[in-house]
Design a protein around this motif. Sequence first.
Motif, PDB file in Angstrom:
ATOM      1  N   UNK A  13       0.856  -1.185   0.000  1.00 32.37           N
ATOM      2  CA  UNK A  13       0.000   0.000   0.000  1.00 32.37           C
ATOM      3  C   UNK A  13       0.894   1.236   0.000  1.00 32.37           C
ATOM      4  N   UNK A  14       0.712   2.108  -0.995  1.00 36.93           N
ATOM      5  CA  UNK A  14       1.500   3.335  -1.116  1.00 36.93           C
ATOM      6  C   UNK A  14       0.565   4.424  -1.641  1.00 36.93           C
ATOM      7  N   UNK A  15       0.067   5.234  -0.732  1.00 40.19           N
ATOM      8  CA  UNK A  15      -0.901   6.266  -1.107  1.00 40.19           C
ATOM      9  C   UNK A  15      -0.233   7.617  -1.379  1.00 40.19           C
ATOM     10  N   UNK A  16       1.104   7.662  -1.359  1.00 42.77           N
ATOM     11  CA  UNK A  16       1.814   8.936  -1.476  1.00 42.77           C
ATOM     12  C   UNK A  16       2.587   9.130  -2.775  1.00 42.77           C
ATOM     13  N   UNK A  17       3.222   8.073  -3.295  1.00 42.41           N
ATOM     14  CA  UNK A  17       4.161   8.225  -4.411  1.00 42.41           C
ATOM     15  C   UNK A  17       3.480   8.708  -5.684  1.00 42.41           C
ATOM     16  N   UNK A  18       2.395   8.042  -6.080  1.00 48.20           N
ATOM     17  CA  UNK A  18       1.649   8.408  -7.279  1.00 48.20           C
ATOM     18  C   UNK A  18       0.158   8.417  -6.972  1.00 48.20           C
ATOM     19  N   UNK A  19      -0.583   9.237  -7.702  1.00 45.88           N
ATOM     20  CA  UNK A  19      -2.025   9.310  -7.494  1.00 45.88           C
ATOM     21  C   UNK A  19      -2.766   8.300  -8.372  1.00 45.88           C
ATOM     22  N   UNK A  20      -3.865   7.786  -7.834  1.00 45.26           N
ATOM     23  CA  UNK A  20      -4.754   6.955  -8.646  1.00 45.26           C
ATOM     24  C   UNK A  20      -5.484   7.856  -9.637  1.00 45.26           C
ATOM     25  N   UNK A  21      -5.629   7.383 -10.854  1.00 45.33           N
ATOM     26  CA  UNK A  21      -6.320   8.153 -11.889  1.00 45.33           C
ATOM     27  C   UNK A  21      -7.695   7.597 -12.230  1.00 45.33           C
ATOM     28  N   UNK A  22      -7.917   6.333 -11.888  1.00 51.25           N
ATOM     29  CA  UNK A  22      -9.124   5.673 -12.359  1.00 51.25           C
ATOM     30  C   UNK A  22      -9.504   4.547 -11.408  1.00 51.25           C
ATOM     31  N   UNK A  23     -10.688   3.967 -11.626  1.00 48.56           N
ATOM     32  CA  UNK A  23     -11.145   2.839 -10.814  1.00 48.56           C
ATOM     33  C   UNK A  23     -11.237   1.605 -11.714  1.00 48.56           C
ATOM     34  N   UNK A  24     -11.024   0.425 -11.156  1.00 49.70           N
ATOM     35  CA  UNK A  24     -11.114  -0.796 -11.964  1.00 49.70           C
ATOM     36  C   UNK A  24     -12.475  -0.927 -12.630  1.00 49.70           C
ATOM     37  N   UNK A  25     -12.468  -1.380 -13.845  1.00 49.39           N
ATOM     38  CA  UNK A  25     -13.699  -1.435 -14.626  1.00 49.39           C
ATOM     39  C   UNK A  25     -14.649  -2.527 -14.150  1.00 49.39           C
ATOM     40  N   UNK A  26     -14.106  -3.573 -13.517  1.00 51.00           N
ATOM     41  CA  UNK A  26     -14.942  -4.703 -13.106  1.00 51.00           C
ATOM     42  C   UNK A  26     -15.171  -4.745 -11.592  1.00 51.00           C
ATOM     43  N   UNK A  27     -15.358  -3.591 -10.982  1.00 48.29           N
ATOM     44  CA  UNK A  27     -15.531  -3.550  -9.527  1.00 48.29           C
ATOM     45  C   UNK A  27     -16.743  -4.361  -9.045  1.00 48.29           C
ATOM     46  N   UNK A  28     -17.779  -4.410  -9.834  1.00 51.64           N
ATOM     47  CA  UNK A  28     -18.960  -5.177  -9.441  1.00 51.64           C
ATOM     48  C   UNK A  28     -18.616  -6.657  -9.300  1.00 51.64           C
ATOM     49  N   UNK A 115      -6.002  -1.046 -15.454  1.00 54.37           N
ATOM     50  CA  UNK A 115      -5.126  -0.045 -16.039  1.00 54.37           C
ATOM     51  C   UNK A 115      -4.084   0.305 -14.972  1.00 54.37           C
ATOM     52  N   UNK A 116      -2.905   0.764 -15.379  1.00 56.07           N
ATOM     53  CA  UNK A 116      -1.824   0.997 -14.419  1.00 56.07           C
ATOM     54  C   UNK A 116      -2.185   1.893 -13.245  1.00 56.07           C
ATOM     55  N   UNK A 117      -3.034   2.896 -13.479  1.00 59.93           N
ATOM     56  CA  UNK A 117      -3.337   3.840 -12.404  1.00 59.93           C
ATOM     57  C   UNK A 117      -4.739   3.665 -11.826  1.00 59.93           C
ATOM     58  N   UNK A 118      -5.291   2.465 -12.024  1.00 58.70           N
ATOM     59  CA  UNK A 118      -6.501   2.094 -11.291  1.00 58.70           C
ATOM     60  C   UNK A 118      -6.120   1.910  -9.819  1.00 58.70           C
ATOM     61  N   UNK A 119      -6.962   2.390  -8.913  1.00 62.58           N
ATOM     62  CA  UNK A 119      -6.709   2.232  -7.489  1.00 62.58           C
ATOM     63  C   UNK A 119      -7.073   0.839  -7.002  1.00 62.58           C
ATOM     64  N   UNK A 120      -6.125   0.166  -6.353  1.00 62.52           N
ATOM     65  CA  UNK A 120      -6.360  -1.197  -5.869  1.00 62.52           C
ATOM     66  C   UNK A 120      -5.944  -1.327  -4.402  1.00 62.52           C
ATOM     67  N   UNK A 121      -6.393  -2.405  -3.807  1.00 61.26           N
ATOM     68  CA  UNK A 121      -5.978  -2.758  -2.456  1.00 61.26           C
ATOM     69  C   UNK A 121      -5.292  -4.121  -2.521  1.00 61.26           C
ATOM     70  N   UNK A 122      -4.304  -4.392  -1.665  1.00 60.90           N
ATOM     71  CA  UNK A 122      -3.600  -5.685  -1.727  1.00 60.90           C
ATOM     72  C   UNK A 122      -4.548  -6.874  -1.548  1.00 60.90           C
ATOM     73  N   UNK A 123      -4.344  -7.908  -2.332  1.00 61.80           N
ATOM     74  CA  UNK A 123      -5.169  -9.112  -2.291  1.00 61.80           C
ATOM     75  C   UNK A 123      -4.285 -10.305  -2.665  1.00 61.80           C
TER      76      UNK A 123
END
Length: 251
Positions: A13-28, A115-123
């Motif tokens: 988890x790194x919320x500082x280095x780069x910003x998320x630009x988008x959300x994963x398309x298959x969140x549902x 996509x590279x800048x989709x925001x994710x959580x470790x899994x």
Amino acid sequence: MRIIISPAKKMNTDTDTLECRSVPVFLEQTEELLRWLKGLTFVQAKKLWNCNEKIAEQNYKRVQEMALGKNLTPAVISYEGIQYQYMAPAVFGGAQTDYIQEHLRILSGFYGVLRPFDGVTPYRLEMQAKASDKGNLYQFWGDRLYREITRDDGSAQGNGHLILNLASKEYSKCVEKYLRSEDAYLTVIFGELSDGKVKQKGTYAKMARGEMVRYLAENNIEEAEGIKGFDRLGYRFEEGLSGEREYVFLR
């Protein structure tokens, strides 16, 4: 052109280095998988992950506490595998980050396509994991990954698409099954000659895949011909061993 790569098992988890630009398309669909994971006992989860006690405990706790909209990290820096280390996206310039966001797609058992800048959580959920009540993850995702990878692909000619495969077989098969005859699907092999045969060594191949993505981004490569110029980590393109569907680089 779309470039496909595999995820890595280890994540941060790194919320500082780069910003998320988008959300994963298959969140549902990811929410559906998360509900299923939360319903597993520790013994069931450990068997699913096929890992030691310590890793199972860490990931079981992650699942129970997981919220898909909080403390997110851009996917491309959340994964800690060798190919991501050699890609080194954290030091890309603006043009390079735009390039990978447009062209690079990370395949995932949990998120489907990122996509590279989709925001994710470790899994932890490998594509080949035995998800019994879902059949398996290949069936769960079906042709969604192929359709998403080729959606809005500016390199499409006619009805075909150019897909550069830098993923492992475990993940590339999610796409290969649904290819159409008009698609240009190009797999890159990074190997060494041994007894007249090309053999890949896992660590070196992962290093080269990361360097290849960096090379493509730094040179804004849009066509298959430009891939041949890759010459990092001692690799060179071998015309005689390559074909329309496979580019071979030897070191």
